[in-house]
Structure formats: C-alpha cells, structure tokens
Design an enzyme around this catalytic site. Structure first.
Site, short mmCIF file in Angstrom:
data_model
loop_
_atom_site.label_atom_id
_atom_site.label_comp_id
_atom_site.label_asym_id
_atom_site.label_seq_id
_atom_site.Cartn_x
_atom_site.Cartn_y
_atom_site.Cartn_z
N PHE A 253 13.45 25.18 58.08
CA PHE A 253 13.35 24.59 59.42
C PHE A 253 12.81 25.65 60.38
O PHE A 253 12.89 26.85 60.12
CB PHE A 253 14.72 24.08 59.89
CG PHE A 253 14.80 22.58 59.96
CD1 PHE A 253 14.41 21.78 58.90
CD2 PHE A 253 15.28 21.94 61.10
CE1 PHE A 253 14.49 20.40 58.96
CE2 PHE A 253 15.36 20.57 61.18
CZ PHE A 253 14.96 19.78 60.10
N GLN B 118 14.74 20.72 75.96
CA GLN B 118 13.85 20.98 74.83
C GLN B 118 12.92 19.79 74.58
O GLN B 118 13.37 18.65 74.50
CB GLN B 118 14.66 21.25 73.57
CG GLN B 118 13.80 21.57 72.36
CD GLN B 118 14.62 21.90 71.15
OE1 GLN B 118 15.13 21.00 70.46
NE2 GLN B 118 14.81 23.18 70.87
N LEU C 122 11.18 10.26 67.26
CA LEU C 122 11.16 11.56 66.61
C LEU C 122 10.60 11.50 65.19
O LEU C 122 10.96 10.63 64.40
CB LEU C 122 12.59 12.12 66.56
CG LEU C 122 12.74 13.52 65.97
CD1 LEU C 122 12.09 14.54 66.88
CD2 LEU C 122 14.22 13.85 65.79
N GLU D 21 11.61 17.57 62.07
CA GLU D 21 11.08 18.88 61.70
C GLU D 21 11.05 19.06 60.20
O GLU D 21 10.29 19.86 59.66
CB GLU D 21 11.94 19.96 62.35
CG GLU D 21 11.32 21.32 62.39
CD GLU D 21 12.04 22.20 63.40
OE1 GLU D 21 12.51 23.26 63.00
OE2 GLU D 21 12.12 21.81 64.57
N ARG E 260 10.88 25.46 68.22
CA ARG E 260 10.39 24.23 68.82
C ARG E 260 9.68 24.43 70.15
O ARG E 260 8.69 23.77 70.45
CB ARG E 260 11.57 23.26 69.00
CG ARG E 260 12.03 22.68 67.70
CD ARG E 260 13.20 21.75 67.85
NE ARG E 260 13.52 21.15 66.57
CZ ARG E 260 14.53 20.32 66.38
NH1 ARG E 260 15.32 20.02 67.39
NH2 ARG E 260 14.76 19.81 65.19
#
Length: 567
Positions: A118, A232, A244, A247, A278
């Site tokens: 990640f 964020q 979304l 990730e 991010r």
C-alpha cells in the site's frame, strides 16, 4: 428511560469494536449503540483495501518499528508519536483477534493472512479480504455485539449532548421512524460517527451520511476539534461519481497513465511510483490535469488507472468489487480497458481532540475512529491505517469507557430540554418571509469548498471561501423544510446534516487560512514549503459565540526527529 452506562453514537467499525470491548470488559454494563443507518450499512462497509499490521507474512523482514516509522513519515511528522506507537504495536493483535472471531481474511499459499503493498509503506503489510475488507469486518463485529447483548437503536439521529454546568448528562436524539425527540441519559457518551469529507459534495468518496455529526455536536458543546484543515483527497475516485477505487488496485500493480501514455508518477515519486503516499499521488494527478496532460470528457478531466496487464483472473479474485463498480458507474471493464479516475475527497485527519484513551476535555465524553483526532495520521493518512485506527482505538476507548463509567453519576435530562429540541426541529418547518432551499445551499457549500479549500490552497481563495461560508451560514437561518410529516422526514434530516457541515466547514477553512505552510494533505501554493519552526503544531478549533476560535497544541514527539519527507 433508565440511564445507560455507555451510549455509543455510530454503528461503524469504531463504535462496534468499542461496544464489543466494553461488554468484554464488564458484561454487567448497560450499553446502547445509536446509529442513523443500520450498523451493517455503516460507511466502514465501503473500506475496500485492508488494514495494516506488521505480521511479516508477505515480507519476512517487516517489523512494528518499520510500521511506526512509515506512519510518522507519512503524517509529515505531525502525528503524535506515542499514539502511533500504540496503533502499530496493537495492530497484529487486532488482526489476529478478528481472525479468531470469524473475519474471512484472504490467504497466502501457506494459509497465513494475505498482505499486499500500500502507498507510503516500506513493506507489503496490508491485510485484506479481497476488496471488501471493511464490509466483512463490519459484519463480524455486528454479530459479536448482538451475541453479547448490546442494545441497538437503529435509525436515530443524534442532535446534541445534554450538558449542565459543564457536566454531561447524556444524549438527545431524534427517532427517525417517528420524528419524536428522545432522551438517552448516560454515564458516558462515546462518539464514533465517522468523517466529514462529504461536505465536498460530488468530489467525495464518502457515503451521504458522512456529515460530521459527532464532531459538530461536540464542537457546539464546547469540546475542541483538532487539525480540521487536513482533509485527504484519495488519488483514485471514479471520474463521474467520485466513488473510491481502492489503493489495492495500485498495490496489485496498477499503473497511472496520462494522455501522453506516460506512467507520470516517475516524475513525482521515482522510487515508490504509484505507491507514493496519497497526498503526493493526488497532487501529482491534479498537476497532470492542470498542465493539460489529462484526458477530457463531458464528465470532467481525468487520468487512466490501467489494470489490463494484471489479467482477468487476478482482477476477478482480488478486485471483484472494483470491476463491478467500474462497469456500473463508468461503463468500463478494467479487464479490457483503463478506468477513468481523478482525486476525490476521502478522509478527515482532523476531528474531536482526544488523549490516547479517547477522553475529551469534558468528563464522560469519549471519541474514537475517524470522528476523533488522537492523532495517529497527522497531516496525511497512509492507506490501510484507517481501518486499523477504528479497530485499535475502538477497542482502547471501549475499554476505557467501561472501566470509568461508574465514576460518573447519572443525572436526568429534563423535559424542558426535550421540548426545546423539538421546537428547534419544528422551527425549520415554519420560517416566515424569505426562505432558502436545502438543495441550493448544499450545492453551493460543496462548490465553495472544492474551489477554495481543495487540493491546492491560496490565501485569497481561502478568504473568498470563508466569506462565502459565512454567507451560507446566514442564509441557513432562513432554510425551510417543506416536508412537515413525522415519519422518516428525510428533508429534515438533510437540513440537520447541512447545519453540521456548515459549522465544520468554517473550522476547515479557518485552519487552512491560518496554517501558512504546506504539510501533508494541506498544500498552500503561496507557502509551498513545510515550516517546522512556525507550524510543527496542532491547531485547535473551538466555538466562541457563532464563530470559530483557533488555538494551538504541541505535537508529541518520540524517537523520530523531524526530517525531509521524500519518496
């Protein structure tokens, strides 16, 4: 109603883990969970990618220390290091406990819990259940809470804390099924209501209900909010809806491609590429678009997330939900063609100021999860640390509330308080003279924030945003609820959510204007450098009269000193 020992507001991962842990700590406690949706529909169910833990199943050299360092570095050194140490140290224990109570983790060939890479992480440590991790965890926790005898009050809308002489007496909420205002006297109240990024309207990955209800209630009760300017933006939201794309799609090997066919992340994070943190990846995509290297369409400009080289088998087994969403909402099958994506407002690093056990400045009031700011994420959260946050601190805060509940003597909530809350609700249905419509105000709020307090920020734009927010707050005084019924009055609920977002949006904009530096998710084009001398500190926002007042709080340091953040 007989007083509860603990009233938990919010039925997502933090609230359910807190309830489960509180019942484990003291099975004799009387615990209630209030949720404005059914718990298994809470926004935790939307968490796709996974939860970080240094299990060393995939990378044998992974350690808790590496996880701690990655998290502090990812936070741009604004996280409190004592809280981060707890988060990362407790992570393996939490993952194994979830495994023991039935969470169906994906597995490696040796049958250990699978882990994927990640963003911002030095090792592949994100534990996952395909791309439906939050959903499976939520179901598991809900089952445990039902089994242990937690009382659920589903479809209740929290309105306010009952406070007298700085003493918390419980919660006042509206039963959405009847429209009646009800009192929940309590020794302790624990907020676990999630984030506030839905205020950014259509460029948000958040569920419609992520309107910062817990933070707004605490703020109006005099409890400080911390670091609210740090919002964020997730790099990969679907172009049209903002939904979304995990990730994990990049963790499995997906590429970001611009209109020139370039894997452009080589310009911004040559070592980490698509798996940079991010904030960095979001700014990189936005820069490509602003510099005319994105694709254009009637639905807006975007870049490509290309998974086609991963193959059909991997996409179907590890990213099935992403494929389904891409097909439904973009008309694109990622097995055959790239997914159109653009950054989307995703996560709230800021929230209710708490200590490491979730206590606030008001006795008997606690907070956990995204609605709280403990602070483990600082200026930027790493992917895979949000589910971990709600689980670790849900457990810790549930235990603390259970241990301390008996210290607080219950006090009755008076009929006058209930009547005042009812009158306030009815006042929205009976405005005189000029009136404003919910939809107009809601649309303008989202546009104002996106244009003036978005990924890139600058003083004149933020001031414009603050001025427009003040105007919206004034206009809200004339808002009208056209539905006058009692049963599931969604128009009224939308207006109540709008009030919460308007109150919180001012704290976001005020913090952004005050913080004259760039750090993590907060990027000032007029102050492009991080300024540790002046701004290595938390901001605190309290309500004074009808305006926000800002103060400061030091960052808790530890073994890791400030250094440049590069990837």
């Amino acid at each position: 109603m007989k007083p509860f020992d603990i009233v938990i507001v919010g039925g997502g991962g933090a609230g359910l883990y807190a309830a489960m842990e509180a019942m484990k700590t003291n099975p004799a406690l009387n615990i209630a969970v209030l949720s404005k949706v059914y718990p298994n529909r809470s926004h935790t169910s939307a968490a796709q990618g996974g939860a970080n833990a240094a299990l060393a199943n995939k990378a044998k050299d992974d350690t808790v220390e590496l996880h701690i360092f990655d998290t502090i570095k990812g936070s741009d050194y604004l996280a409190d290091q004592d809280a981060v140490e707890i988060l990362c140290s407790e992570a393996p224990k939490i993952i194994r406990e979830l495994d023991n109570i039935g969470t169906p983790w994906s597995r490696l060939d040796d049958n250990t819990i699978a882990q994927r890479p990640f963003g911002g992480a030095g090792r592949p440590r994100c534990c996952y259940c395909a791309d439906k991790t939050g959903h499976t965890i939520l179901q598991t926790l809900y089952e445990q809470c039902l089994k242990k005898g937690v009382f659920f009050f589903n479809e209740y809308f929290a309105l306010q804390l009952s406070v007298h002489d700085s003493r918390m007496k419980g919660l006042i909420a509206m039963n959405m099924k009847t429209g009646k205002v009800e009192a929940f006297p309590a020794r302790t109240v624990l907020f676990a209501t999630g984030g506030y990024a839905k205020m950014y309207w259509n460029r948000s990955s958040n569920a419609a209900g992520n309107t910062g209800d817990g933070q707004a209630i605490a703020y109006r009760a005099g409890i400080p909010l911390k670091d609210m300017e740090f919002v964020q933006f997730h790099p990969t939201g679907l172009r049209k809806s903002g939904l979304l794309v995990t990730e994990g799609a990049r963790g499995e090997g997906g590429y970001l491609i611009n209109s020139l066919g370039e894997r452009f992340m080589s310009r911004y994070a040559p070592e980490k590429m698509e798996l940079g943190p991010r904030d960095l990846v979001s700014r990189s995509i936005e820069t490509e678009i602003l510099q005319e290297r994105g694709f254009d369409s009637p639905a807006g400009k975007y870049v490509h997330l290309d998974l086609t080289h991963l193959g059909a088998d991997l996409i179907k087994t590890r990213l099935p939900q992403i494929r389904e969403m891409s097909m439904y909402f973009e008309g694109v099958d990622p097995i055959e063609e790239p997914i159109p994506v653009r950054p989307t407002a995703h996560y709230s690093m800021g929230g209710i100021d708490t200590d490491i056990d979730g206590r606030t400045v008001m006795d008997g009031v606690y907070a956990a999860g995204e609605c709280a700011c403990v602070s483990v994420h600082g200026a930027n959260r790493l992917g895979g640390n949000s589910l971990l946050d709600i689980l670790v601190f849900g457990r810790i805060v549930g235990h603390a509330a259970a241990e301390e509940a008996k210290k607080f003597e219950p006090a009755p909530i008076t009929p006058e308080e209930i009547k005042d809350a009812e009158n306030q609700l009815r006042s929205y249905m009976q405005p005189s003279g000029h009136f404003e419509r919910y939809g107009t105000l809601r649309e303008e709020l989202g546009q104002t924030l996106a244009l003036n307090v978005g990924i890139y920020r600058e003083a004149s734009k933020i001031r414009k945003g603050v001025s427009e927010l003040h105007g919206l707050q004034e206009r809200f005084k004339h808002v009208r609820v056209f539905d006058t019924s009692d049963v599931f009055n969604t128009n009224l609920m939308q207006v109540l959510e709008l009030k919460n977002m308007l109150d919180l949006s001012e704290t976001v904009a005020a913090g952004a204007l005050a913080r004259e530096e760039s750090r993590g998710s907060h990027t000032r084009t007029d102050f492009p450098q991080r300024d540790d001398e002046k701004w290595h500190k938390h901001t605190l926002a309290t309500l004074e009269g009808d305006r926000v007042k800002l103060a400061e709080k030091p960052v808790t340091m530890g073994r890791y000193e400030l250094q440049e953040r590069t990837y």
